[in-house]
Structures are given as structure tokens and as C-alpha cells.
Design a protein around this motif. Structure first.
Motif, mmCIF file in Angstrom:
data_model
loop_
_atom_site.group_PDB
_atom_site.id
_atom_site.type_symbol
_atom_site.label_atom_id
_atom_site.label_comp_id
_atom_site.label_asym_id
_atom_site.label_seq_id
_atom_site.Cartn_x
_atom_site.Cartn_y
_atom_site.Cartn_z
ATOM 1 N N LEU A 1 -0.704 6.636 -8.803
ATOM 2 C CA LEU A 1 0.117 6.389 -7.422
ATOM 3 C C LEU A 1 1.384 5.073 -7.651
ATOM 4 C CD1 LEU A 1 -2.376 7.184 -4.794
ATOM 5 C CD2 LEU A 1 -0.556 8.555 -5.503
ATOM 6 N N THR A 2 2.467 5.193 -7.263
ATOM 7 C CA THR A 2 3.437 4.246 -7.473
ATOM 8 C C THR A 2 4.005 4.179 -6.044
ATOM 9 O OG1 THR A 2 5.095 5.726 -8.247
ATOM 10 C CG2 THR A 2 4.036 4.980 -9.773
ATOM 11 N N MET B 1 0.724 -1.045 -0.044
ATOM 12 C CA MET B 1 0.024 0.074 -0.007
ATOM 13 C C MET B 1 0.826 1.257 0.096
ATOM 14 S SD MET B 1 -2.986 -1.021 -0.016
ATOM 15 C CE MET B 1 -4.194 0.251 0.270
ATOM 16 N N ILE B 2 0.279 2.280 -0.617
ATOM 17 C CA ILE B 2 1.118 3.553 -0.696
ATOM 18 C C ILE B 2 0.412 4.570 0.496
ATOM 19 C CG2 ILE B 2 1.553 5.483 -2.125
ATOM 20 C CD1 ILE B 2 1.518 3.434 -4.482
ATOM 21 N N ALA C 1 -3.509 3.914 -0.505
ATOM 22 C CA ALA C 1 -3.966 3.541 -1.786
ATOM 23 C C ALA C 1 -3.043 2.415 -2.477
ATOM 24 C CB ALA C 1 -3.452 4.774 -2.244
ATOM 25 N N ARG C 2 -3.550 1.756 -3.523
ATOM 26 C CA ARG C 2 -3.020 0.642 -4.145
ATOM 27 C C ARG C 2 -1.984 1.249 -5.364
ATOM 28 N NH1 ARG C 2 -8.203 -0.083 -4.694
ATOM 29 N NH2 ARG C 2 -8.268 0.167 -6.719
ATOM 30 N N PRO C 3 -0.983 0.632 -5.700
ATOM 31 C CA PRO C 3 -0.265 1.152 -6.884
ATOM 32 C C PRO C 3 -1.373 1.387 -8.148
ATOM 33 C CG PRO C 3 0.825 -0.466 -5.610
ATOM 34 C CD PRO C 3 -0.431 -0.533 -5.156
ATOM 35 N N GLY C 4 -1.187 1.994 -8.941
ATOM 36 C CA GLY C 4 -1.984 2.528 -9.943
ATOM 37 C C GLY C 4 -3.054 3.190 -9.895
ATOM 38 N N LEU D 1 3.783 10.517 0.014
ATOM 39 C CA LEU D 1 3.267 11.693 -0.900
ATOM 40 C C LEU D 1 2.506 12.646 0.017
ATOM 41 C CD1 LEU D 1 3.128 13.405 -3.436
ATOM 42 C CD2 LEU D 1 0.828 11.999 -3.830
ATOM 43 N N VAL D 2 2.896 13.790 0.087
ATOM 44 C CA VAL D 2 2.202 14.900 0.895
ATOM 45 C C VAL D 2 1.738 15.879 -0.134
ATOM 46 C CG1 VAL D 2 2.113 16.585 2.715
ATOM 47 C CG2 VAL D 2 3.510 14.530 2.924
ATOM 48 N N VAL D 3 0.232 16.323 0.055
ATOM 49 C CA VAL D 3 -0.170 17.136 -1.041
ATOM 50 C C VAL D 3 -1.032 18.214 -0.112
ATOM 51 C CG1 VAL D 3 -0.456 16.004 -2.807
ATOM 52 C CG2 VAL D 3 -2.284 15.991 -1.598
ATOM 53 N N ASP D 4 -1.121 19.347 -0.591
ATOM 54 C CA ASP D 4 -2.016 20.651 0.314
ATOM 55 C C ASP D 4 -3.330 20.781 -0.802
ATOM 56 O OD1 ASP D 4 -0.382 21.559 2.574
ATOM 57 O OD2 ASP D 4 1.123 21.771 0.647
#
Length: 107
Positions: free
Chosen positions: A91-92, A1-2, A18-21, A98-101
Motif C-alpha cells: 500500500l502506498t 494513513m491509507i 493502513a500504513r504506507p508499506g 483502494l476498493v477490492v472485492d
């Protein structure tokens, strides 16, 4: 998982798995993450999944397509150099952490 962290304009953090892809938008919607509206469901026609991608991850993403670049011009919140549409971020494992605002508005 991501693992991905979305930070709302209020500072509230939402961590999703999340899952890859899977796209970042899909993962955020599945987790009921606040601030990602995704009105078009990822069809690249609305810009309501706008995010600001933090470094070092922004540098790891491929450049936006011409369609994404054009659609970002219609985002409700300020467009920045690190603006992306989360529906276009696949997502990979390299993006684990990963961090996003999330902008204060999508409308």
C-alpha cells in the motif's frame, strides 16, 4: 494513513486503515476483515488472500510477479483479469481509497 475498502461477496463493506508499506493482507488481518484467510502469512504459498482489484487501482498496480501469477492459478475462487493476492499489494499513498472485492471463498 491509507483507506482501503474490502467488499465481501455478500456486499458487506469493511473499511480499514493502513500504513504506507503495509501489505493489503496485513491491513485486512489487523482489522479482522472477513474473507481474507492468509493461511501462509504472506509468504506467497497459499492463495488464501485472493482479491479482485477494482479500477482505477488495478491499472496502478505493477504486474504480478511470476510467483504470484502461478499461485493465482490455485485460488479457490474464479481467477479474473483483476485477480491479485493481497499479500503482494504494497500500500502506498497513491492507493488511498483502494476498493477490492473479496471472493466468496478462499478454500
Amino acid at each position: 494513513m491509507i483507506t482501503v475498502t474490502l467488499i465481501a461477496a455478500t456486499g458487506t463493506e469493511c473499511t480499514v486503515q493502513a500504513r504506507p508499506g503495509q501489505s493489503l493482507m496485513q491491513a485486512a488481518i489487523a482489522a479482522n476483515a472477513p474473507g481474507i484467510e492468509a493461511d501462509c502469512g504472506g509468504l506467497l504459498t497459499c492463495a488464501t488472500c485472493h482479491v479482485y482489484v477494482r479500477e482505477p487501482w488495478h491499472a496502478q498496480l505493477p504486474p504480478p510477479s511470476a510467483d504470484e501469477d502461478s499461485m493465482l492459478d490455485f485460488s479457490a475462487a474464479e481467477r479474473r483479469p483483476n485477480s491479485r493476492l493481497s499479500c503482494q499489494i504494497a500500500l502506498t499513498p497513491a492507493l488511498d481509497g483502494l476498493v477490492v472485492d473479496v471472493p466468496p471463498t478462499q478454500y
